[in-house]
Design an enzyme around this catalytic site. Structure first.
Site, PDB file in Angstrom:
ATOM      1  N   LYS A 190       0.868  -1.190   0.000  1.00 14.69           N
ATOM      2  CA  LYS A 190       0.000   0.000   0.000  1.00 14.69           C
ATOM      3  C   LYS A 190       0.901   1.235   0.000  1.00 14.69           C
ATOM      4  CE  LYS A 190      -1.570   3.031   2.892  1.00 14.69           C
ATOM      5  NZ  LYS A 190      -1.732   4.194   2.025  1.00 14.69           N
ATOM      6  N   GLY A 243       6.954   5.053   8.356  1.00 20.73           N
ATOM      7  CA  GLY A 243       6.098   6.224   8.472  1.00 20.73           C
ATOM      8  C   GLY A 243       6.277   6.856   9.840  1.00 20.73           C
ATOM      9  N   SER A 244       5.259   7.551  10.291  1.00 22.05           N
ATOM     10  CA  SER A 244       5.362   8.294  11.544  1.00 22.05           C
ATOM     11  C   SER A 244       5.301   7.349  12.748  1.00 22.05           C
ATOM     12  CB  SER A 244       4.220   9.307  11.624  1.00 22.05           C
ATOM     13  OG  SER A 244       2.981   8.612  11.593  1.00 22.05           O
ATOM     14  N   VAL A 247       1.578   6.377  13.805  1.00 23.98           N
ATOM     15  CA  VAL A 247       0.945   5.290  13.037  1.00 23.98           C
ATOM     16  C   VAL A 247       1.692   3.978  13.291  1.00 23.98           C
ATOM     17  CG1 VAL A 247       0.323   4.466  10.733  1.00 23.98           C
ATOM     18  CG2 VAL A 247       0.017   6.871  11.303  1.00 23.98           C
ATOM     19  N   GLY A 248       3.015   4.055  13.437  1.00 21.73           N
ATOM     20  CA  GLY A 248       3.800   2.848  13.721  1.00 21.73           C
ATOM     21  C   GLY A 248       3.330   2.148  14.984  1.00 21.73           C
ATOM     22  N   GLU A 265       9.925   1.330  10.818  1.00 25.71           N
ATOM     23  CA  GLU A 265      10.913   2.414  10.656  1.00 25.71           C
ATOM     24  C   GLU A 265      10.136   3.717  10.781  1.00 25.71           C
ATOM     25  OE1 GLU A 265      14.071   2.008  10.406  1.00 25.71           O
ATOM     26  OE2 GLU A 265      14.154  -0.130   9.918  1.00 25.71           O
ATOM     27  N   CYS A 299      13.475  11.340   6.952  1.00 20.42           N
ATOM     28  CA  CYS A 299      13.551  10.808   8.321  1.00 20.42           C
ATOM     29  C   CYS A 299      14.920  11.106   8.915  1.00 20.42           C
ATOM     30  CB  CYS A 299      13.265   9.316   8.327  1.00 20.42           C
ATOM     31  SG  CYS A 299      14.289   8.406   7.169  1.00 20.42           S
ATOM     32  N   GLU A 401       9.303  16.133  15.860  1.00 20.12           N
ATOM     33  CA  GLU A 401       9.591  16.030  14.430  1.00 20.12           C
ATOM     34  C   GLU A 401       8.664  16.980  13.662  1.00 20.12           C
ATOM     35  OE1 GLU A 401       8.547  12.451  12.191  1.00 20.12           O
ATOM     36  OE2 GLU A 401      10.524  12.501  11.270  1.00 20.12           O
TER      37      GLU A 401
END
Ligand code: NAD
Length: 514
Positions: A190, A243-244, A247-248, A265, A299, A401
């Site tokens: 995705k 991703g962030s 969400v991780g 990651e 990142c 971030e």
């Protein structure tokens, strides 16, 4: 199965605005709902890059079913043959590099030298993992018993669900897909909704290279409607997410009940440390490209610079001068552009929010600080390269971030203080030091708790044959790239072969002991 879905246009890279479907079981098909979403050029939003399938759980279901069905055949194909398909894919990527980079600049906004680098990372990873088709080394160890042989071999895990971000639209998908495939897993990917075209292009390359149907499937759409059902699907055995951190965490929670392999990651707040003996020309250049490369949307971006007070004034003057001179522009419209737009308006608003926070916290604005929305910038999501000085390391601009072109410069009195400041954030991806003193370099290398460290270079730039990833809230202990990536997408089987033809005493003792 796919015959029930609407057909989608499959025109290739570089085509005029068109519609792109999902790739399921070797066919390009529209979303089950028939809905699409638009992808627009962030440097010029009047430019419609394409319409993409706005998918949902039903499409995920079909893609996972195709991947599950393809798995036994794909894992049975000898690994060197799987590697050969990847070699062919790498060759096609090499031939199309420029075209793919231009598509990426158009959908993501990074300037062309950067998107060429992104495609090059995909090329490097594809060649590297193609080579793993002939390696995937296991172990042999001597047995305790005579006439007994023992070894360990890697096994694929099954269906891999891959969820990727927009800032490295082809590199990151390739970092996940290529190791998954060469090990014999099948894939459902995705892509991020801001950059689906680069994944469409990558999948088309794999299709052309001869990948059998069902081995790679792609479903476009949002995190809630595609990402969430993918990561919690019972037939998805590994989830690899970039991703962030927010969400991780959800991905980690979704994987936990079924004990899925889960590879994360996530975010970063990386630091460049500039010591009083540093070559300031190198350090300023590193801060410019580390901070404003990819519009700060990496990142590994150097969003903090800790500078020794003895050289602080000179450093900030030179750094601000360079930032003000940076040429901001659209990567396709303006070949001289050095920094592109933010990915979308929401991201630009986040940048503006943090500029306000920085001012309110009492930091000194040294460069930039405003959106660019006049003249050539009127149709894009541009923002000035922005530097805050006199930043306290506890300020929000120095700990959270931002993921945009905002750099905080923090004065420090010593190497120890720089290391303490560097380690004081929740993330642990990348750090760097500028110094002429080998002892300082080695101390910082030892004491910075990050997954990546640089000496006399900025916090960005990775090669595929070293592991990539971070500590603390940046990662969950795995690494991307290199042989470490193989650990994410395989499991070990230990095998004992007794060719003595009789019961062996030590083995009986063990059995009794158990
Ligand atoms: P994001 O977390 O918003 O989205 C990443 C992916 O997750 C997208 O495909 C998105 O659609 C999907 N997603 C969103 N919500 C979801 C949900 N509830 N369930 C399942 N999937 C969901 O991140 P982003 O804005 O695309 O990327 C920026 C972030 O990525 C930054 O934090 C950056 O530091 C991080 N990043 C990390 C690395 C690394 O290697 N550590 C590399 C690149 C980017």
């Amino acid at each position: 199965m796919s015959a029930t879905l609407p057909k989608a246009d499959t025109r290739g890279a570089g085509a005029q605005p068109t519609s792109y479907g999902n790739y399921i079981d070797g066919a390009w098909v529209g979303a089950a709902s028939g809905r699409t979403f638009e992808n627009r050029n962030p440097a010029d939003t009047s430019d419609l890059v394409g319409r993409f399938a706005e998918s949902g759980p039903e499409d995920v279901e079909r893609a996972v079913a195709a991947a599950r069905e393809a798995f036994p055949r794909w894992r049975a194909l000898p690994a060197p043959r799987r590697g050969e398909i990847l070699y062919r894919a790498a060759e096609i990527l090499v031939r199309r590099k420029e075209e793919l980079a231009r598509d990426m600049t158009r959908e993501m906004g990074k300037v062309l030298p950067e998107t060429r680098g992104d495609v090059q990372e995909a090329i490097d990873m594809t060649y590297y993992m193609a080579g793993e088709g002939r390696r995937q080394f296991g172990q042999t160890t001597p047995s305790e018993l005579s006439n007994k042989f023992q070894m360990s071999v890697r096994m694929p895990v099954g269906v891999a669900g891959l969820i990727t971000p927009w800032n490295f639209p082809m590199a990151i998908p390739s970092w996940k897909m290529m190791p998954a495939l060469v090990l014999g897993n099948t894939v459902v990917i995705k892509p991020a909704s801001d950059t689906p075209l680069s994944v469409v292009n990558l999948v088309k390359v794999l299709e052309e290279a001869g990948l059998p149907k069902g081995v790679v499937n792609m479903v476009t759409g949002g995190g809630t409607h595609v990402g969430a059902p993918l990561m919690s699907h019972r037939d998805v055995h590994i989830v690899s997410f970039t991703g962030s951190t927010g969400v991780g965490r959800k991905v980690s929670e979704a994987c936990a009940p079924a004990f899925k392999h889960c590879h994360l990651e996530m975010g970063g707040k990386n630091v460049i440390m500039v010591m009083d003996d540093a070559r300031l020309d190198l350090a300023v250049d590193g801060a410019v490209w580390g901070g404003f490369g990819t519009t700060g949307q990496r990142c590994t971006a150097a969003s903090r610079v800790a500078v020794h007070t003895k050289v602080y004034r000179e450093f900030v003057e030179r750094f601000a001068e360079r930032a003000k001179a940076l040429k901001v522009g659209g990567g396709l419209a303006d070949p001289g552009a050095e920094m592109g737009p933010c990915i979308n308006e929401a991201q630009r608003q986040t940048v503006e929010k943090y500029v306000k926070i920085g001012r309110d916290e009492g930091a000194t604005l040294l460069a930039g600080g405003r959106r660019l929305d006049q003249g050539p910038y009127a149709k894009g999501w541009f923002h000035e390269p922005t530097i805050f000085g006199d930043v306290d390391p506890r300020m929000r601009i120095a700990t959270e971030e931002i993921f945009g072109p905002v750099v905080s410069v923090i004065p420090v009195d010593s190497l120890d203080e720089a290391i303490e400041v560097g380690n004081s954030v929740e993330y642990g991806l990348s750090a760097s030091i500028y110094t002429q003193d080998v002892s300082s370099a080695f101390r910082a290398m030892r004491d910075m708790y990050t997954g990546i460290f640089y000496v006399n270079a900025p916090t960005i730039g990775a090669e595929t044959h070293l592991p990539f990833g971070g500590t603390k809230n940046t990662g969950n202990g795995h690494r991307e790239a290199c042989v470490q990536a193989l650990e994410v997408f395989s499991e070990w089987k230990s095998i004992y072969i007794d060719y003595s033809g009789h019961l062996q005493r030590a083995q009986i003792d063990t059995e009794v002991g158990e």
